[in-house]
Design a protein around this motif. Structure first.
Motif, mmCIF file in Angstrom:
data_model
loop_
_atom_site.group_PDB
_atom_site.id
_atom_site.type_symbol
_atom_site.label_atom_id
_atom_site.label_comp_id
_atom_site.label_asym_id
_atom_site.label_seq_id
_atom_site.Cartn_x
_atom_site.Cartn_y
_atom_site.Cartn_z
ATOM 1 N N GLY A 74 -1.602 126.495 0.754
ATOM 2 C CA GLY A 74 -1.653 126.091 2.151
ATOM 3 C C GLY A 74 -1.037 124.752 2.462
ATOM 4 N N TYR A 75 -0.373 124.134 1.459
ATOM 5 C CA TYR A 75 0.279 122.843 1.698
ATOM 6 C C TYR A 75 1.770 123.059 1.965
ATOM 7 N N GLU A 76 2.405 122.035 2.470
ATOM 8 C CA GLU A 76 3.843 122.113 2.734
ATOM 9 C C GLU A 76 4.582 121.199 1.762
ATOM 10 N N PRO A 77 5.211 121.774 0.739
ATOM 11 C CA PRO A 77 5.958 120.930 -0.200
ATOM 12 C C PRO A 77 7.256 120.423 0.414
ATOM 13 N N VAL A 78 7.566 119.166 0.135
ATOM 14 C CA VAL A 78 8.812 118.555 0.627
ATOM 15 C C VAL A 78 9.554 118.016 -0.591
ATOM 16 N N ILE A 79 10.651 118.667 -0.958
ATOM 17 C CA ILE A 79 11.425 118.255 -2.131
ATOM 18 C C ILE A 79 12.443 117.207 -1.690
ATOM 19 N N TYR A 80 12.392 116.047 -2.309
ATOM 20 C CA TYR A 80 13.228 114.925 -1.862
ATOM 21 C C TYR A 80 14.646 115.017 -2.425
ATOM 22 N N PRO A 81 15.608 114.364 -1.760
ATOM 23 C CA PRO A 81 17.040 114.595 -2.004
ATOM 24 C C PRO A 81 17.506 114.450 -3.447
ATOM 25 N N HIS A 82 16.946 113.491 -4.190
ATOM 26 C CA HIS A 82 17.478 113.223 -5.530
ATOM 27 C C HIS A 82 16.625 113.836 -6.641
ATOM 28 N N THR A 83 15.737 114.734 -6.286
ATOM 29 C CA THR A 83 14.867 115.354 -7.284
ATOM 30 C C THR A 83 15.664 116.096 -8.348
ATOM 31 N N PHE A 84 16.755 116.724 -7.957
ATOM 32 C CA PHE A 84 17.554 117.502 -8.911
ATOM 33 C C PHE A 84 18.812 116.758 -9.356
ATOM 34 N N GLY A 85 18.810 115.440 -9.151
ATOM 35 C CA GLY A 85 19.971 114.643 -9.534
ATOM 36 C C GLY A 85 20.057 114.431 -11.038
ATOM 37 N N LYS A 86 21.160 113.853 -11.475
ATOM 38 C CA LYS A 86 21.360 113.555 -12.889
ATOM 39 C C LYS A 86 22.249 112.335 -12.994
ATOM 40 N N HIS A 87 21.687 111.261 -13.569
ATOM 41 C CA HIS A 87 22.458 110.034 -13.768
ATOM 42 C C HIS A 87 22.067 109.498 -15.141
ATOM 43 N N GLY A 88 22.816 109.903 -16.172
ATOM 44 C CA GLY A 88 22.441 109.530 -17.530
ATOM 45 C C GLY A 88 21.091 110.151 -17.887
ATOM 46 N N HIS A 89 20.150 109.298 -18.292
ATOM 47 C CA HIS A 89 18.810 109.767 -18.641
ATOM 48 C C HIS A 89 17.899 109.886 -17.424
ATOM 49 N N PHE A 90 18.433 109.611 -16.238
ATOM 50 C CA PHE A 90 17.596 109.556 -15.046
ATOM 51 C C PHE A 90 17.974 110.649 -14.043
ATOM 52 N N SER A 91 17.075 110.845 -13.087
ATOM 53 C CA SER A 91 17.349 111.829 -12.038
ATOM 54 C C SER A 91 18.290 111.276 -10.976
ATOM 55 N N GLY A 92 18.504 109.986 -11.002
ATOM 56 C CA GLY A 92 19.395 109.348 -10.039
ATOM 57 C C GLY A 92 19.552 107.889 -10.395
ATOM 58 N N THR A 93 20.391 107.198 -9.663
ATOM 59 C CA THR A 93 20.536 105.761 -9.872
ATOM 60 C C THR A 93 19.248 105.059 -9.457
ATOM 61 N N HIS A 94 19.131 103.779 -9.797
ATOM 62 C CA HIS A 94 17.947 103.026 -9.358
ATOM 63 C C HIS A 94 17.775 103.114 -7.840
ATOM 64 N N PRO A 95 18.820 102.826 -7.057
ATOM 65 C CA PRO A 95 18.653 102.882 -5.593
ATOM 66 C C PRO A 95 18.316 104.274 -5.082
ATOM 67 N N GLU A 96 18.867 105.318 -5.694
ATOM 68 C CA GLU A 96 18.580 106.680 -5.231
ATOM 69 C C GLU A 96 17.112 107.031 -5.453
ATOM 70 N N ARG A 97 16.603 106.716 -6.630
ATOM 71 C CA ARG A 97 15.203 107.019 -6.920
ATOM 72 C C ARG A 97 14.267 106.168 -6.066
ATOM 73 N N LEU A 98 14.662 104.924 -5.840
ATOM 74 C CA LEU A 98 13.871 104.054 -4.975
ATOM 75 C C LEU A 98 13.843 104.593 -3.548
ATOM 76 N N ALA A 99 14.990 105.089 -3.077
ATOM 77 C CA ALA A 99 15.066 105.609 -1.708
ATOM 78 C C ALA A 99 14.097 106.766 -1.511
ATOM 79 N N ASP A 100 14.019 107.667 -2.491
ATOM 80 C CA ASP A 100 13.098 108.803 -2.381
ATOM 81 C C ASP A 100 11.648 108.323 -2.337
ATOM 82 N N LEU A 101 11.303 107.423 -3.239
ATOM 83 C CA LEU A 101 9.925 106.927 -3.287
ATOM 84 C C LEU A 101 9.561 106.159 -2.025
ATOM 85 N N ARG A 102 10.472 105.306 -1.593
ATOM 86 C CA ARG A 102 10.187 104.524 -0.388
ATOM 87 C C ARG A 102 10.013 105.444 0.822
ATOM 88 N N ALA A 103 10.857 106.446 0.927
ATOM 89 C CA ALA A 103 10.765 107.374 2.061
ATOM 90 C C ALA A 103 9.429 108.117 2.053
#
Length: 335
Positions: A74-103
């Protein structure tokens, strides 16, 4: 002739006696519950849950399966833009991951943040996230492993969060025991757990704030604004792929800092994916040896916490009661 003392003298004596009484009461009274902890609002049907990968990359299928389970509940999942990203060992750059969390943290419609997986990388954005007024609109943060750094962030703001499995486990469905407990916590329930006894346990009782997580992650935050390894708490620890000597070094660091004897209690979860060394066959043998000088400290070994299938959800910053007997271990969480 006896000289009469001025009235002010007796007032000073009374003040000193009162101060001594207050000190005695403070240090001799039973511990009190942590009423100052901020608990996010319990979730209701229709609430939005953000799904974010703040550290390592994750497969789309795992996230999609977890999102399906959230929708079924009964919940509404919201998948954020960089969830499926790939930047080396990370899902995104520092700013991209920060943007998702901040949003997600600043969106009033988001009521919980499910971290898709751990890995490494949350620490990159702790300082920036620490500047957000998270306590004004607290949200449940869900995850473990490297997400221990996010739990430390929430604890620094006095906000409760949930140390638990992430998208891969949730994808198994709502009937999974640990998933059912997690969703109960999100709705406002607080769990009680019973573990099997362990030969290494230190029997005893403890009450205090529950804090902890991945030992390597939280040990690296010592002496920062996000340090959660504090005297007077019940600390829980777990880790994966760390050699025995490295975990031993972290424990001795806590010994040398004087932290261990000042804990209310210690819960040792699962230490997995390591090899025996020349001095210790198991991690538990080493930990038992390192903790032997503290027989009065209640210590529970082999708790179902960590990188294992049965990873119980724990509410960080909640009030915990730990009871360790030769027959069993009981952990009760309260607000």
């Amino acid at each position: 002739m006896t000289k009469q003392r001025p009235a002010a003298f007796y007032v000073d004596i009374a003040v000193i006696v009162l101060a001594l009484i207050l000190i005695i009461v403070k240090f001799c009274s039973p511990a009190q519950k942590a009423t100052e902890t901020i608990y996010p609002t319990p979730l209701r049907p229709g609430d939005k849950i953000a799904i974010i990968a703040p550290a390592g990359p994750i497969e789309r299928g795992i996230v999609d399966s977890a999102a399906t389970v959230l929708s079924q509940l009964g919940y509404e999942p919201v998948i954020y833009p960089h969830t499926f990203g790939k930047h080396g060992h990370f899902s995104g750059t520092h700013p991209e991951r920060l943007a998702d969390l901040r949003a997600a943290f600043t969106d009033p419609e988001i009521r919980a943040i499910l971290c898709a997986r751990g890995g490494y990388g949350v620490v990159h954005n702790l300082d920036s996230l620490g500047m957000l007024p998270l306590e004004k609109d607290p949200k449940w943060v869900i995850g473990f492993s490297d997400i221990s750094a996010l739990h430390a962030l929430m604890a620094s703001k006095g906000i409760a969060s949930i140390h638990s499995s992430m998208a891969k486990q949730i994808a198994l469905g709502p009937d999974s025991l640990d998933n059912a407990t997690l969703f109960g916590i999100l709705k406002g329930e607080m769990p009680t757990y019973t573990f099997e006894p362990d030969i290494h346990n230190h029997p005893g009782n403890a009450e205090g704030i529950l804090l902890g997580g991945n030992l390597a992650v939280i040990a690296d935050l010592i002496a920062t604004p996000f340090d959660i390894i504090k005297p007077g708490t019940i600390l829980f620890i777990e880790d994966v792929s760390e050699p025995i000597y490295k975990i031993e070094r972290m424990i001795y660091q806590l010994r040398l800092m004087g932290i261990i004897p000042k804990l209310k209690g210690l819960i040792i979860g699962q230490f997995t994916e390591y090899n025996p060394d020349d001095n210790h066959v198991t991690m538990e043998d080493m930990l038992a040896e390192a903790l032997a000088p503290y027989p009065e400290l209640p210590v529970a070994f082999n708790a179902p916490i960590g990188h294992v299938d049965h990873n119980i959800p724990l509410v960080e910053s909640s009030w915990a009661t730990l009871n360790i007997t030769p027959e069993k271990v009981t952990l009760t969480l309260e607000k």
